[in-house]
Design a protein around this motif. Structure first.
Motif, mmCIF file in Angstrom:
data_model
loop_
_atom_site.group_PDB
_atom_site.id
_atom_site.type_symbol
_atom_site.label_atom_id
_atom_site.label_comp_id
_atom_site.label_asym_id
_atom_site.label_seq_id
_atom_site.Cartn_x
_atom_site.Cartn_y
_atom_site.Cartn_z
ATOM 1 N N PRO B 144 -11.301 7.398 -1.738
ATOM 2 C CA PRO B 144 -12.766 7.234 -0.714
ATOM 3 C C PRO B 144 -13.343 8.348 -0.307
ATOM 4 O O PRO B 144 -12.705 9.171 1.193
ATOM 5 N N ILE B 171 -10.823 2.604 -6.796
ATOM 6 C CA ILE B 171 -10.452 3.188 -5.745
ATOM 7 C C ILE B 171 -9.375 3.253 -5.591
ATOM 8 O O ILE B 171 -8.274 2.763 -5.143
ATOM 9 N N VAL B 187 -13.892 0.261 1.052
ATOM 10 C CA VAL B 187 -14.401 0.084 0.276
ATOM 11 C C VAL B 187 -15.576 0.319 0.340
ATOM 12 O O VAL B 187 -16.704 0.724 -1.302
ATOM 13 N N VAL B 190 -18.161 3.195 -0.829
ATOM 14 C CA VAL B 190 -17.886 3.645 -1.828
ATOM 15 C C VAL B 190 -18.929 3.116 -3.335
ATOM 16 O O VAL B 190 -19.397 3.594 -3.421
#
Lengths: 324, 268
Positions: B144, B171, B187, B190
């Motif tokens: 990340p 991730i 999360v 992303v």
């Protein structure tokens, strides 16, 4: 008022200067009113250097090129480099003309034939095929317009494979190169010989009308650059690191987080529109603007245009066309 | 039908090789026949992570130059008979192999194995092109961080252009505490940018470093860690199971809150 805080409100200056129409100016962007030409010239000289290096490989690759005097070739290339700056139309094109689906490759004067360039062209072609599939139906017939590009058997096959994957059929090849024609015949396509002059780069000094809008259904990811000598409509996001350069307007039905350059040919009346405007940089004609450091908390459809103060962003619902 | 999966990221150091090793091992644990291919010619690491370095006799380059048969070059895992590694040559460069040769190797392996997992090198040059050429699907590994996500975005574009349409996102090295403090991309951040379906989130875990240094993939260790659970879950999701994502937000709290609860109850 500081720049950073100026997101939903308007800068007081702006209010005074064009108060009559400026309710639309809700967002505000720092403007670097620097001419693109300055940096452009620098770039150009770099490009012409590298193209001369590539020169060697082009000449050795193709016997026919040897017949040209090297001086002449050199001049050509130098000329082209400057013209490439003016004319962004150096990408693979897929258009319909008189009901025929055409796949047009850049000519060799626009992109010299090297292996690295071929990979680039191939990638562009794949992207265009991915992004535009609502313009054709399955098993449509495609005519390849190769111009003066030299294609070998492998490249011809790669084109045909890419088209097959997009459920298109390669039927004919139009070329001005004898070797390309032979390759095409060997591979079983009908060949149309075109005269060399036709395919040569025509100078664009008198302004040409813009081409049809380019409609793309894809995400412009980092490293992808879309250039089109007309308006570009993108159904998807433009991610940071992605670039869209159009001679006309740019409409993004999604988030704009990369770079958008509208009116690349110099038209200051061009607009950039996006559902969510968080660009790295906005350019219209020869103005450049970058987004404020702090991204706005609320995002709504917005329109960027050139105002006397430089590039300004307005809420799409408030944007009044006659203002410009 | 053999699944041919390339594990790639663009940026280096985000955990491609760690993911390849653990995922391969997790799939093998589930009873699948797995072949791992190290496509990082010249900078191979996968053998180290699997602890198989001293068993390598031949490499992919020798197979391609017909100095040995493919079977001879495959290194069987010492703990998990379902897993084999096709090592890369360390003394060559990425240019020593072409995409067509990679396809040849992978197709040969696809005859025998249910999963062929290709560990791609960092970058988007020849080595990357070699690694993705035979792949039918891709797992994009990113951390990340803005630089890793940007590179992942570029790689997704390149994979799309290369015709690899089935892609999933992993991730790696997420620090839930930092995300909570708004110091790290979440999360969702992303995912929103990359627009690729998520298949797993692996929390940052120091045990990964220990397991790497020992050459023992984390998923094989007896003590259960969140990271090894995450790898197991990714393997199950690859198999088509629906597995809930680990709740990374609570565990940290849990240890403390459990402890507090424990203490609390005893005091009372």
């Amino acid at each position: 008022m500081s720049y950073d805080s100026a997101l939903p409100e308007t800068k007081p200056n702006d209010n005074e200067e064009n108060a009559e129409s400026n309710s639309a100016l809700t967002n505000h962007i720092e403007v670097i009113q620097e001419s693109l030409l300055g940096t452009g010239e620098l770039l150009e000289s770099e490009i012409s250097d590298s193209s001369q290096q590539e020169q060697a490989s082009v000449v050795s690759e193709d016997d026919k090129e040897k017949e040209k005097s090297s001086q002449e070739v050199k001049d050509d290339n130098e000329l082209d480099v400057s013209e490439i700056k003016l004319n962004p139309n150096i990408q693979v094109k897929i258009t319909t003309e008189e009901g025929r689906l055409l796949l047009i490759l850049p000519t060799e004067s626009q992109i010299p034939s090297t292996e690295a360039n071929w990979y680039e062209i191939w990638q562009q072609m794949r992207l265009r095929l991915l992004a535009g599939d609502r313009f054709w139906q399955a098993n449509s017939i495609v005519h390849l317009h190769a111009g003066d590009r030299l294609l070998d058997g492998r490249q011809m096959q790669e084109i045909s494979e890419a088209l097959t994957e997009a459920q298109l059929q390669l039927k004919s090849v139009a070329t001005s190169r004898r070797q390309t024609a032979i390759t095409a015949v060997t591979a079983g396509y009908s060949v149309e010989q075109i005269s060399k002059e036709k395919s040569l780069f025509t100078p664009i000094n008198p302004p040409k009308p813009l081409e049809d809008a380019l409609y793309l259904e894809l995400t412009i990811r980092s490293g992808i650059e879309i250039r089109h000598p007309g308006t570009v409509i993108i159904f998807g996001d433009v991610n940071p690191g992605g670039t869209v350069i159009a001679d006309g307007d740019i409409l993004i039905w999604g988030r704009l987080r990369g770079i958008a350059h509208a009116g690349a040919g110099g038209n200051q009346r061009c607009l950039i529109m996006a559902l969510q405007m968080e660009p790295t940089q906005l350019r219209i004609a020869d103005s450049v603007a970058r987004a404020p450091e702090k991204s706005p908390s609320q995002l709504y459809p917005e329109v960027a245009s050139i105002t006397p103060q430089g590039i300004r962003i307005a809420k799409a619902v408030d944007f009044a066309r006659p203002k410009i | 039908m053999t699944r041919i999966i390339v594990i790639t990221s663009g940026k280096g150091g985000v955990g491609k090789t760690t993911t390849s090793a653990n995922l391969g091992m997790a799939l093998a644990k589930m009873g699948r026949q797995v072949a791992l291919i190290d496509a990082d010619f010249g900078l191979r690491n996968l053998d180290l992570l699997l602890g198989l370095e001293n068993r390598i006799v031949y490499t992919a380059v020798e197979v391609l130059s017909r100095e040995c048969r493919l079977e001879q070059a495959l290194v069987k895992d010492k703990r998990q008979p379902n897993l084999v590694l096709l090592p890369a040559a360390q003394n060559r460069t990425k240019e020593s192999v072409t995409p067509d040769q990679m396809k040849l190797l992978v197709n040969a392996l696809a005859q025998k194995y249910q999963y062929v997992v290709i560990d791609s090198p960092a970058g988007i040059e020849n080595g990357f092109k070699n690694a993705i050429a035979p792949a039918k699907e891709a797992l994009i590994v990113t951390t990340p961080e803005i630089s890793a996500v940007r590179d992942a975005d570029r790689v997704v574009g390149l994979l799309e252009a290369a015709g690899v349409k089935k892609m999933h996102l992993i991730i790696n090295r997420l620090k839930p505490a930092m995300v909570r403090a708004n110091d790290m991309m979440s999360v969702q951040d992303v995912q929103e940018l990359l627009a690729v379906p998520l298949i797993g989130v692996i929390p940052d875990d120091e045990k990964v470093i220990v397991s790497t240094n020992k050459g023992e993939p984390l998923v094989l260790s007896d003590t259960v860690s969140l990271a090894s659970m995450a790898f197991d879950n990714i393997a199950r999701r690859l198999e088509g199971e629906t597995v809930d994502f680990l709740d990374l937000d609570t565990p940290n709290d849990n240890i403390f809150s459990r402890l507090r609860k424990l203490l609390w109850t005893k005091i009372i």
